[in-house]
Design a protein around this motif. Structure first.
Motif, short mmCIF file in Angstrom:
data_model
loop_
_atom_site.label_atom_id
_atom_site.label_comp_id
_atom_site.label_asym_id
_atom_site.label_seq_id
_atom_site.Cartn_x
_atom_site.Cartn_y
_atom_site.Cartn_z
N MET A 1 0.84 -1.19 0.00
CA MET A 1 0.00 0.00 0.00
C MET A 1 0.87 1.25 0.00
O MET A 1 2.03 1.22 0.43
N ASP A 2 0.31 2.35 -0.49
CA ASP A 2 0.99 3.63 -0.48
C ASP A 2 0.55 4.38 0.78
O ASP A 2 -0.63 4.65 0.97
N LEU A 302 0.13 5.94 10.87
CA LEU A 302 0.39 5.01 9.78
C LEU A 302 -0.39 3.71 9.96
O LEU A 302 -0.91 3.13 9.01
N MET A 303 -0.48 3.23 11.21
CA MET A 303 -1.20 1.99 11.48
C MET A 303 -2.70 2.18 11.27
O MET A 303 -3.39 1.26 10.81
N VAL A 304 -3.22 3.35 11.60
CA VAL A 304 -4.63 3.65 11.31
C VAL A 304 -4.87 3.52 9.81
O VAL A 304 -5.85 2.91 9.36
N ARG A 305 -3.98 4.11 9.03
CA ARG A 305 -4.15 4.07 7.57
C ARG A 305 -4.06 2.65 7.03
O ARG A 305 -4.83 2.25 6.14
N LYS A 306 -3.13 1.86 7.58
CA LYS A 306 -3.03 0.47 7.13
C LYS A 306 -4.28 -0.31 7.48
O LYS A 306 -4.83 -1.04 6.63
N ALA A 307 -4.76 -0.20 8.72
CA ALA A 307 -5.95 -0.94 9.14
C ALA A 307 -7.16 -0.54 8.30
O ALA A 307 -7.95 -1.39 7.87
N TRP A 309 -7.11 0.81 5.28
CA TRP A 309 -6.85 0.35 3.92
C TRP A 309 -7.26 -1.11 3.76
O TRP A 309 -7.92 -1.50 2.79
N LEU A 310 -6.90 -1.94 4.73
CA LEU A 310 -7.29 -3.35 4.69
C LEU A 310 -8.81 -3.49 4.80
O LEU A 310 -9.43 -4.28 4.06
N TYR A 311 -9.40 -2.74 5.72
CA TYR A 311 -10.86 -2.83 5.93
C TYR A 311 -11.61 -2.48 4.65
O TYR A 311 -12.55 -3.17 4.26
#
Length: 389
Positions: A1-2, A302-307, A309-311
């Motif tokens: 992911m970006d 960053l972890m918020v964005r990753k989670a 993004w996955l969701y």
């Protein structure tokens, strides 16, 4: 992911910052002091079209995902609104998802455009005094009589119940069975209000978030049309569980925003405040804790964005959502405490706002699930250790 935001996402962030600029710390400080509902802020939020950010376009919304909604929530919290501000908007940006996915077409057409326009205020009724974290033990019951359900019981910590026009409500339609503890609960999205028959509301005095009321709600033969049931009878809690990760991501985004506001305010104060002929920000005992909190909150962001993004891609994200809820809430609380300490005695004064951030971010540690339960999830589902409950 970006990890970089898209141009459209940066535009959303910029527009929310512009909206919030008209409602700074002084506005929220007064609302908190007076225990006054921030109607002006909500009206501006609704007028901007933000109430429908995650509602599909065919129902009057903007059709964005959890990532964009988290950006909105983080910026509101960061603006000085804290958890009081995000509590007003969370029900619009997140709480309608079960209706979007499982509601009948008629049900969605009835409510979603009104929610997206900001014409109605939304509350959620799930938590109960005798159940707490163990939702399987809720005692509010819904008994079907013809084309209506008659609901009796009590909810607690229902935000915005003083103002709400509609409610997402969970009730038992069948007894709790040890073999299927999550079954027998049914979800409703229906009309609500303190002026309706069968509803009684009492506000709960609390440490923070005074501008957004939390309440006990009693239902006494409260009648709900069968048409306002979300999905199938008995499947309500299963539906809610599907969206639990979105709620955890939302809480984490809120926490990051509050923590960032605290660090930024403390850094400004420490740069201006001179003691022993030096700005106190030059002293490492003040500077280093704030720098440490800044770094932690950057990682949480960053972890918020990753989670998220996955969701939004419908990929597994339970580990990420629970982990970031845990870390962001703890890091935010630490950042707010450090901001109070950096202000010295003035940190305890309401006029500097950091004590308000400190009081408000505590809720992220204990709700909607405690951080101990988030650790349980990681221990059980990620590390494979035995379950204790």
């Amino acid at each position: 992911m970006d990890f970089e935001l898209t141009e459209e996402q940066r535009l959303i962030r910029s527009q929310i910052r512009d909206l919030c600029a008209d409602f700074g710390d002084e506005y929220w400080r007064e609302k908190d002091r007076n225990h006054e509902y921030p109607a002006e802020f909500f009206e501006a939020f609704a007028d901007g079209g933000w109430c429908g950010i995650s509602i599909p376009e065919e129902y009057g919304g903007q059709g964005y995902g959890v990532l964009e909604a988290a950006i909105v929530q983080q910026e509101i919290a960061r603006s000085g609104a804290g958890m009081a501000g995000t509590s007003l908007t969370a029900h619009h940006t997140f709480s309608t998802e079960p209706l979007v996915v499982y509601g009948s077409e008629k049900h969605k057409q009835e409510y979603l455009p009104r929610v997206a326009d900001g014409d109605v205020q939304v509350a959620t009724g799930v938590t109960e005094p005798n159940a707490g974290t163990d939702t399987s033990r809720i005692e509010t019951v819904a008994v079907r009589e013809g084309e209506e359900y008659v609901i009796d019981g009590e909810k607690i910590w229902t935000s915005k119940a003083q103002e709400a026009d509609v409610i997402m409500l969970l009730a038992r339609t069948a007894p709790r069975e040890e073999s299927d503890r999550l079954g027998g609960m049914t979800l409703f999205f229906t009309e609500f209000g303190t002026d309706l028959d069968g509803v009684e509301v009492a506000e709960i005095p609390k440490a923070g978030r005074a501008a957004s009321d939390s309440n006990e709600v009693w239902f006494d033969e409260f009648r709900v049309p069968v048409a306002d049931r979300v999905g199938e009878e008995g499947e309500g809690f299963t539906y809610l569980l599907e969206f639990a990760n979105a709620e955890r991501i939302n809480i984490a985004a809120n926490a990051v925003g509050v923590g960032q506001a605290a660090v930024e305010k403390a850094a400004d104060y420490a740069t201006e405040r001179v003691v022993f002929d030096q700005p106190i920000g030059s002293y490492q005992a003040v500077q280093h804790p704030l720098a440490d909190s800044w770094a932690k909150l950057q990682m949480d962001q960053l972890m918020v964005r990753k989670a998220a993004w996955l969701y939004d891609r419908e990929e597994p994200c339970g580990a990420e959502a629970n982990a970031v809820k845990l870390r962001a809430s703890e890091d935010s609380l630490e950042a707010c405490e450090r901001a109070v300490r950096a202000h010295g005695g003035m940190g305890y004064a309401k006029e500097y706002d950091v004590e308000r951030y400190w009081r408000e971010t505590m809720i992220n540690v204990i709700a909607p699930i405690s951080n101990e339960m988030a650790k349980n999830y990681v221990g059980n589902h990620v590390l494979g250790m035995p379950k204790s409950y």
